[in-house]
Design a protein around this motif. Structure first.
Motif, PDB file in Angstrom:
ATOM      1  N   ALA B  82       0.844  -1.200   0.000  1.00  0.00           N
ATOM      2  CA  ALA B  82       0.000   0.000   0.000  1.00  0.00           C
ATOM      3  C   ALA B  82       0.876   1.245   0.000  1.00  0.00           C
ATOM      4  N   LEU B  87       4.306   7.814  -0.081  1.00  0.00           N
ATOM      5  CA  LEU B  87       4.578   7.217   1.236  1.00  0.00           C
ATOM      6  C   LEU B  87       4.242   5.734   1.218  1.00  0.00           C
ATOM      7  N   PHE B  88       4.997   4.953   1.988  1.00  0.00           N
ATOM      8  CA  PHE B  88       4.597   3.580   2.243  1.00  0.00           C
ATOM      9  C   PHE B  88       3.486   3.636   3.289  1.00  0.00           C
ATOM     10  N   LEU B  89       2.446   2.866   3.109  1.00  0.00           N
ATOM     11  CA  LEU B  89       1.403   2.836   4.141  1.00  0.00           C
ATOM     12  C   LEU B  89       1.517   1.552   4.946  1.00  0.00           C
ATOM     13  N   VAL B  90       1.397   1.704   6.251  1.00  0.00           N
ATOM     14  CA  VAL B  90       1.489   0.551   7.155  1.00  0.00           C
ATOM     15  C   VAL B  90       0.324   0.630   8.138  1.00  0.00           C
ATOM     16  N   PRO B  91       0.002  -0.474   8.797  1.00  0.00           N
ATOM     17  CA  PRO B  91      -1.058  -0.407   9.810  1.00  0.00           C
ATOM     18  C   PRO B  91      -0.723   0.685  10.826  1.00  0.00           C
ATOM     19  N   LYS B  92      -1.732   1.398  11.277  1.00  0.00           N
ATOM     20  CA  LYS B  92      -1.514   2.542  12.162  1.00  0.00           C
ATOM     21  C   LYS B  92      -0.674   2.146  13.373  1.00  0.00           C
ATOM     22  N   VAL B  93       0.373   2.958  13.639  1.00  0.00           N
ATOM     23  CA  VAL B  93       1.298   2.568  14.700  1.00  0.00           C
ATOM     24  C   VAL B  93       1.212   3.449  15.936  1.00  0.00           C
ATOM     25  N   ILE B  94       0.264   4.375  15.960  1.00  0.00           N
ATOM     26  CA  ILE B  94       0.169   5.226  17.153  1.00  0.00           C
ATOM     27  C   ILE B  94      -1.075   4.840  17.925  1.00  0.00           C
ATOM     28  N   GLU B  95      -0.987   4.916  19.273  1.00  0.00           N
ATOM     29  CA  GLU B  95      -2.136   4.484  20.078  1.00  0.00           C
ATOM     30  C   GLU B  95      -3.171   5.581  20.195  1.00  0.00           C
TER      31      GLU B  95
END
Lengths: 479, 95
Positions: B82, B87-95
Motif C-alpha cells: 500500500a 509514502l509507504f502505508l502501514v497499519p496505524k502505529v500510534i495508540e
C-alpha cells in the motif's frame, strides 16, 4: 524538605554530510517523500552498508573538541526493535566501543561562573525515517528520506542541577557543533534533538533518585519548562508517599505536562550485538593528529580571548561566542570602531533585540558589521550622540545606507560649534526668565539638578543634535 | 540452560514471530539445544581474551562522502502492498 534536581542530557546531532552514513543516498531535507531512500536505506535483501568516511571524521572532530578520548577502534552494533520507520528491524549504532570516549564540556552560567559537565561518551548511529499519523484511511504513512542520516548521540553524566545549567549545556553543545561546522544544530528542524534524564533527591543525599527520561523536547525554551514541570511532579509524588517509576515520558508543550509513554509491551530488550555486516573501524594516529591540528578556535577559547583581549565580561563573551557568525560580526565591528565594549553593547543589546523582533539570524542581519562599527566610531568622535545613534541605527536597518551617508543625508551631525550653541542657549534663557531667576537664587547644591531643565530645552531646539558637553559648558558660563 | 515456555513466548514477541501452541514444544527443544552449545562456550575460561567484534582480521573500508544514488522511488515502491502520495502505508502505529 528541600530537594535537589539531577539532570543528564542525551543529545542527538544530525551530521552535515552530503550522503548517508551507510549508503550513497543524499542527505537533503524537504524533498518529496522516499526520493532519497535507496535499496540500502529500505533494507532490501542482499544490500550491505559501507561506512561514510566523513561521518567518522566529523565525530572525531567533535570528540577532539570536548577533549575526549578518541577510540581509534570503534565497533558498530545492532539495536533490535520493530517500528515501521526502521526498515531493517534494527538501528545500526555503537554501544561497547563508541568512537568518542569520556570528555568535558565547560558551561558558562549567567552569574558569571562556569562549570564542567562530564560527557560519558558520544557514539555514531543512523537516524530512522519518519512516520506520519495523519489519516491515511486508518493507516500510517512512512517516509524513509531521513533513514540513514548520520547522527552522533552525546550522552552527558548526570552533572547538571538546574534547568538553567541544562540549557547552558545545550547551548554549549550547539556552539561546538556549529563552530566545527559538523551540523546546522537547528532544534526546530530536528537536526539537534534533546532527551533529558531527570531525578530528584533530598538535598545532601549522595544516592541518585529514580530517573525518568523526557522525550520530545524540541526547543531551548521547552527544555526548561519540561524539566521544571517534571521535577514538580516527582516531588509532589514523593511527598505524597508515592514512588517515581523509571520510565519514558513525553513532554506535551500545549498542556505543559509530561505523561507516561508506558504501554502494555514488555520492557525494551534491544538485544545488542556487533553488526556482522560491518568490520571494526580503525582510525590511524596520523588521521586523528591531522584533525586535532585543524580544529578551529572553539567557543571556550574564544570566550577566554574575548575576556582577555577585548576586556569583556565573562557573560558577554559567552553570549557573543554562542555562534561563530555573531563572534565574527562582533570582532569586525570592534575592529572598525576600536572600542570593544561599545561594540559588544550594541551587538548584544540593540542589534540582538531587533534581530529577535524580526526573527532573523545574524547572517541575515541587514546592517553589516563594518557599518555598525562606523556608526560607533561616530559616537566616539563626537559626530553624533548616543541618542541620535539610535536614529542612525534604525535607518541603517531600513537599508538607507551607511552610517556616514545617513548622518550626512539627514543632517544629524552633532552641533559642536560654540557660536551656534550660544545662540540657542541665549534663546532658551530669554524665553525662560522665571526659571533663570529661580536658578540664580537657588542653593549651589540644587543648581546642578536645575541645570537639566535648560539643557533639555536647548537639546529640544537643536533637535537633539547639540553636543551635550558644549551645551552644559556654555549654560554654566551664562548662568 | 533450561527454557520455559514463557521464555519462548517472550522471544517470539520480540522477534514478531507467531508460534502456535503445537509448535511451541518443538521450538523450545530446538532453541534449548542451541543454548546448550552456548553454555559449553560460556564454560570456557576467557580471562584476558579480548572480545571479538568480527571473525575476520580486517578493518572496515570507508566510503568517500559522495551521493551515488538517485531517486528510484517508483521502482522501489512497486512491490509495496500500500502506498499513497509517495509514502509507504502501514497499519496505524500510534495508540
Amino acid at each position: 524538605m528541600s530537594w535537589e534536581t539531577v539532570i543528564g542530557l542525551e543529545i542527538h546531532v544530525q551530521l552535515k554530510t552530503k550522503s548517508k552514513i551507510f549508503s550513497g543516498s543524499a542527505v537533503d531535507f524537504g524533498q518529496d517523500p522516499n526520493t532519497n531512500a535507496s535499496a540500502i536505506d529500505l533494507a532490501m535483501p542482499g544490500t550491505l552498508p559501507v561506512v561514510n568516511a566523513e561521518a567518522m571524521r566529523m565525530a572525531t572532530r567533535f570528540g577532539l573538541a570536548i577533549d575526549a578520548t578518541i577510540n581509534q577502534k570503534s565497533v558498530f552494533e545492532r539495536k533490535n526493535y520493530f517500528y515501521p520507520d526502521l526498515p531493517k528491524g534494527y538501528q545500526t549504532t555503537q554501544l561497547a566501543e563508541p568512537i568518542v570516549g569520556p570528555g568535558i564540556v565547560t558551561i558558562q552560567l549567567e552569574n558569571g561562573t562556569s562549570k564542567d559537565v562530564r560527557i560519558h561518551h558520544a557514539h555514531l548511529e543512523e537516524d530512522a525515517g519518519k512516520s506520519l499519523h495523519e489519516d491515511f484511511h486508518g493507516m500510517s504513512g512512512i517516509d524513509l528520506n531521513r533513514a540513514g542520516t548520520p547522527l552522533i548521540e552525546i550522552v552527558s553524566e548526570p552533572d547538571m542541577r538546574t534547568p538553567e545549567e541544562a540549557i547552558a549545556f545545550l547551548r554549549q553543545i550547539h556552539a561546538i557543533i556549529t563552530y566545527l561546522d559538523i551540523s546546522d544544530g537547528e532544534m526546530s528542524q530536528g537536526s539537534m534533538r534533546c532527551d533529558a534524564n531527570v531525578s530528584v533527591r533530598p538535598m545532601g543525599q549522595e544516592e541518585l533518585g529514580t530517573r525518568t527520561e523526557l522525550k520530545n523536547i524540541n526547543s531551548f525554551r521547552f527544555v526548561e519548562r519540561a524539566i521544571n514541570v517534571e521535577v514538580e511532579r516527582q516531588i509532589d509524588l514523593i511527598e505524597d508517599g508515592g514512588k517515581v517509576v523509571q520510565e519514558t515520558r513525553l513532554y506535551d508543550a500545549d498542556k505543559n505536562e509530561t505523561r507516561s509513554m508506558r504501554s502494555k509491551e514488555v520492557a525494551n530488550d534491544y538485544r545488542y550485538f556487533p553488526c556482522p555486516d560491518l568490520l571494526p573501524v580503525v582510525l590511524s594516529d596520523e588521521f586523528v593528529q591531522a584533525e586535532r591540528e585543524s580544529l578551529p578556535e572553539l567557543p571556550v577559547a574564544k570566550q577566554a580571548r574575548f575576556v582577555n583581549e577585548h576586556g569583556l565580561s565573562a557573560y558577554d563573551a559567552s553570549v557573543l561566542t554562542q555562534n561563530r557568525e555573531t563572534a565574527d560580526y562582533f570582532e569586525t565591528a570592534a575592529k572598525t570602531c576600536g572600542d570593544s565594549k561599545l561594540a559588544a553593547n550594541w551587538v548584544t543589546v540593540e542589534l540582538a533585540a531587533l534581530l529577535n523582533k524580526n526573527d532573523l539570524g545574524i547572517s541575515d542581519c541587514p546592517i553589516s558589521a563594518e557599518n555598525l562599527g562606523q556608526m560607533i566610531q561616530r559616537i566616539k568622535d563626537g559626530s553624533i550622540s548616543g541618542k541620535i545613534a539610535k536614529t542612525v541605527f534604525e535607518a541603517m536597518w531600513n537599508g538607507e545606507g551607511s552610517a556616514d551617508e545617513i548622518i550626512e543625508a539627514k543632517g544629524l551631525k552633532q552641533v559642536s560649534d560654540s557660536g551656534a550653541i550660544e545662540a540657542m542657549v541665549d534663546e532658551v534663557l530669554a524665553a525662560n526668565s522665571q526659571q533663570v531667576d529661580n536658578y540664580r537664587n537657588a542653593a549651589p547644591d540644587k543648581q546642578p539638578k536645575m541645570l537639566g531643565f535648560f539643557v533639555g530645552q536647548v537639546m529640544k531646539i537643536s533637535k537633539g543634535q547639540a553636543n551635550p558637553g558644549e551645551v552644559n559648558r556654555i549654560l554654566k558660563e551664562k548662568l | 540452560m533450561s527454557l520455559e515456555r514463557t521464555d519462548i513466548e517472550k522471544l517470539a514477541l520480540l522477534a514478531r514471530i507467531n508460534i502456535s501452541d503445537s509448535e511451541s514444544q518443538q521450538v523450545t527443544e530446538r532453541i534449548g539445544a542451541v543454548l546448550n552449545l552456548v553454555d559449553q562456550l560460556q564454560a570456557q575460561d576467557t580471562e584476558g581474551v579480548e572480545p571479538m567484534a568480527h571473525p575476520m582480521d580486517a578493518t572496515q573500508i570507508l566510503r568517500a562522502d559522495e551521493v551515488t544514488e538517485s531517486n528510484d522511488r517508483e521502482n522501489l515502491m512497486s512491490n509495496a502492498p500500500a502506498t499513497e502520495e509517495g509514502l509507504f502505508l502501514v497499519p496505524k502505529v500510534i495508540e
